[in-house]
Write a protein that holds these residues in place. Structure first.
Motif, PDB file in Angstrom:
ATOM      1  N   GLU A  30       0.808  -1.219   0.000  1.00 47.87           N
ATOM      2  CA  GLU A  30       0.000   0.000   0.000  1.00 47.87           C
ATOM      3  C   GLU A  30       0.842   1.271   0.000  1.00 47.87           C
ATOM      4  N   SER A  31       1.958   1.278   0.698  1.00 49.93           N
ATOM      5  CA  SER A  31       2.782   2.496   0.704  1.00 49.93           C
ATOM      6  C   SER A  31       3.394   2.727  -0.675  1.00 49.93           C
ATOM      7  N   ARG A  32       3.816   1.664  -1.327  1.00 53.00           N
ATOM      8  CA  ARG A  32       4.365   1.790  -2.689  1.00 53.00           C
ATOM      9  C   ARG A  32       3.276   2.216  -3.671  1.00 53.00           C
ATOM     10  N   MET A  33       2.064   1.700  -3.484  1.00 53.13           N
ATOM     11  CA  MET A  33       0.957   2.069  -4.368  1.00 53.13           C
ATOM     12  C   MET A  33       0.591   3.543  -4.188  1.00 53.13           C
ATOM     13  N   GLN A  77     -15.171   6.091 -16.316  1.00 48.02           N
ATOM     14  CA  GLN A  77     -16.071   7.245 -16.317  1.00 48.02           C
ATOM     15  C   GLN A  77     -17.095   7.145 -17.438  1.00 48.02           C
ATOM     16  N   SER A  78     -16.708   6.521 -18.540  1.00 47.70           N
ATOM     17  CA  SER A  78     -17.604   6.385 -19.688  1.00 47.70           C
ATOM     18  C   SER A  78     -18.646   5.304 -19.483  1.00 47.70           C
ATOM     19  N   ALA A  79     -18.358   4.369 -18.605  1.00 45.12           N
ATOM     20  CA  ALA A  79     -19.238   3.220 -18.435  1.00 45.12           C
ATOM     21  C   ALA A  79     -19.496   2.929 -16.966  1.00 45.12           C
ATOM     22  N   PRO A  80     -20.243   3.797 -16.290  1.00 39.85           N
ATOM     23  CA  PRO A  80     -20.546   3.512 -14.889  1.00 39.85           C
ATOM     24  C   PRO A  80     -21.256   2.172 -14.769  1.00 39.85           C
ATOM     25  N   GLY A  81     -20.833   1.393 -13.832  1.00 39.95           N
ATOM     26  CA  GLY A  81     -21.435   0.082 -13.636  1.00 39.95           C
ATOM     27  C   GLY A  81     -20.724  -1.017 -14.386  1.00 39.95           C
ATOM     28  N   ALA A  82     -19.900  -0.657 -15.360  1.00 42.76           N
ATOM     29  CA  ALA A  82     -19.142  -1.684 -16.081  1.00 42.76           C
ATOM     30  C   ALA A  82     -18.032  -2.186 -15.174  1.00 42.76           C
ATOM     31  N   GLY A  83     -17.706  -3.414 -15.315  1.00 43.63           N
ATOM     32  CA  GLY A  83     -16.624  -3.972 -14.533  1.00 43.63           C
ATOM     33  C   GLY A  83     -16.919  -4.018 -13.055  1.00 43.63           C
ATOM     34  N   ASP A  84     -18.086  -4.528 -12.712  1.00 41.90           N
ATOM     35  CA  ASP A  84     -18.478  -4.587 -11.311  1.00 41.90           C
ATOM     36  C   ASP A  84     -17.541  -5.454 -10.478  1.00 41.90           C
ATOM     37  N   GLU A  85     -16.807  -6.347 -11.113  1.00 42.99           N
ATOM     38  CA  GLU A  85     -15.855  -7.223 -10.423  1.00 42.99           C
ATOM     39  C   GLU A  85     -14.442  -6.708 -10.700  1.00 42.99           C
ATOM     40  N   PRO A  86     -13.962  -5.719  -9.938  1.00 46.05           N
ATOM     41  CA  PRO A  86     -12.639  -5.162 -10.226  1.00 46.05           C
ATOM     42  C   PRO A  86     -11.526  -6.165  -9.936  1.00 46.05           C
ATOM     43  N   SER A  87     -10.495  -6.081 -10.738  1.00 45.81           N
ATOM     44  CA  SER A  87      -9.325  -6.940 -10.539  1.00 45.81           C
ATOM     45  C   SER A  87      -8.538  -6.434  -9.330  1.00 45.81           C
ATOM     46  N   PRO A  88      -7.608  -7.246  -8.835  1.00 40.71           N
ATOM     47  CA  PRO A  88      -6.752  -6.785  -7.740  1.00 40.71           C
ATOM     48  C   PRO A  88      -5.957  -5.526  -8.112  1.00 40.71           C
ATOM     49  N   VAL A  89      -5.586  -5.415  -9.386  1.00 43.11           N
ATOM     50  CA  VAL A  89      -4.848  -4.232  -9.844  1.00 43.11           C
ATOM     51  C   VAL A  89      -5.723  -2.990  -9.699  1.00 43.11           C
ATOM     52  N   ARG A  90      -6.963  -3.065 -10.180  1.00 41.55           N
ATOM     53  CA  ARG A  90      -7.861  -1.912 -10.089  1.00 41.55           C
ATOM     54  C   ARG A  90      -8.184  -1.591  -8.635  1.00 41.55           C
ATOM     55  N   GLN A  91      -8.360  -2.603  -7.814  1.00 40.80           N
ATOM     56  CA  GLN A  91      -8.635  -2.368  -6.397  1.00 40.80           C
ATOM     57  C   GLN A  91      -7.454  -1.670  -5.726  1.00 40.80           C
ATOM     58  N   ALA A  92      -6.238  -2.114  -6.034  1.00 39.16           N
ATOM     59  CA  ALA A  92      -5.041  -1.504  -5.445  1.00 39.16           C
ATOM     60  C   ALA A  92      -4.915  -0.051  -5.881  1.00 39.16           C
ATOM     61  N   LEU A  93      -5.149   0.217  -7.166  1.00 35.06           N
ATOM     62  CA  LEU A  93      -5.076   1.589  -7.657  1.00 35.06           C
ATOM     63  C   LEU A  93      -6.153   2.460  -7.023  1.00 35.06           C
ATOM     64  N   ALA A  94      -7.358   1.936  -6.902  1.00 39.65           N
ATOM     65  CA  ALA A  94      -8.459   2.708  -6.303  1.00 39.65           C
ATOM     66  C   ALA A  94      -8.142   3.070  -4.856  1.00 39.65           C
ATOM     67  N   ARG A  95      -7.630   2.109  -4.089  1.00 39.08           N
ATOM     68  CA  ARG A  95      -7.255   2.391  -2.693  1.00 39.08           C
ATOM     69  C   ARG A  95      -6.157   3.453  -2.635  1.00 39.08           C
ATOM     70  N   ALA A  96      -5.169   3.320  -3.513  1.00 40.61           N
ATOM     71  CA  ALA A  96      -4.039   4.253  -3.497  1.00 40.61           C
ATOM     72  C   ALA A  96      -4.478   5.669  -3.856  1.00 40.61           C
ATOM     73  N   PHE A  97      -5.287   5.802  -4.900  1.00 43.48           N
ATOM     74  CA  PHE A  97      -5.739   7.138  -5.294  1.00 43.48           C
ATOM     75  C   PHE A  97      -6.657   7.731  -4.238  1.00 43.48           C
ATOM     76  N   SER A  98      -7.498   6.906  -3.633  1.00 45.32           N
ATOM     77  CA  SER A  98      -8.377   7.398  -2.563  1.00 45.32           C
ATOM     78  C   SER A  98      -7.559   7.884  -1.373  1.00 45.32           C
ATOM     79  N   SER A  99      -6.505   7.176  -1.041  1.00 45.64           N
ATOM     80  CA  SER A  99      -5.721   7.535   0.135  1.00 45.64           C
ATOM     81  C   SER A  99      -4.942   8.829  -0.057  1.00 45.64           C
ATOM     82  N   ILE A 100      -4.528   9.140  -1.288  1.00 44.34           N
ATOM     83  CA  ILE A 100      -3.766  10.378  -1.466  1.00 44.34           C
ATOM     84  C   ILE A 100      -4.687  11.579  -1.649  1.00 44.34           C
TER      85      ILE A 100
END
Length: 102
Positions: A30-33, A77-100
């Motif tokens: 998480e710190s690296r992300m 942003q173009s497809a809200p609701g698309a990809g309801d099952e995020p990959s670990p990569v997307r989850q890690a990026l989402a957590r990192a961007f949210s935290s900063i």
């Protein structure tokens, strides 16, 4: 025109994972992300258009990562609701961007 956003998101996530392996990114660190998310934000805020030297593989990979993250964001942003099952990569990026941004 029909766009399969779920498929597009999976392809972007798969390419992000490949680039991450090449760069030695540990998506669970998480710190690296957070540092990576800050680096991506800084790149975008600086204009994000400067091309890396063709001989610097590390910078080429970094620029590819920046572009893929941007493509992921725009696609989501173009497809809200698309990809309801995020990959670990997307989850890690989402957590990192949210935290900063907090």
């Amino acid at each position: 025109m029909f766009i399969d956003y779920d498929r597009t998101l999976r392809q972007i996530e798969a390419e992000l994972a490949r680039v991450g392996v090449a760069m030695g990114i540990d998506w669970a660190d998480e710190s690296r992300m957070r540092a990576l998310a800050k680096e991506v934000f800084d790149h975008w805020h600086a204009g994000g258009n400067a091309a890396p030297p063709r001989t610097d593989r590390r910078q080429i990979s970094r620029h590819k990562l920046y572009g893929l993250v941007a493509l992921l964001v725009v696609t989501m942003q173009s497809a809200p609701g698309a990809g309801d099952e995020p990959s670990p990569v997307r989850q890690a990026l989402a957590r990192a961007f949210s935290s900063i941004q907090a």
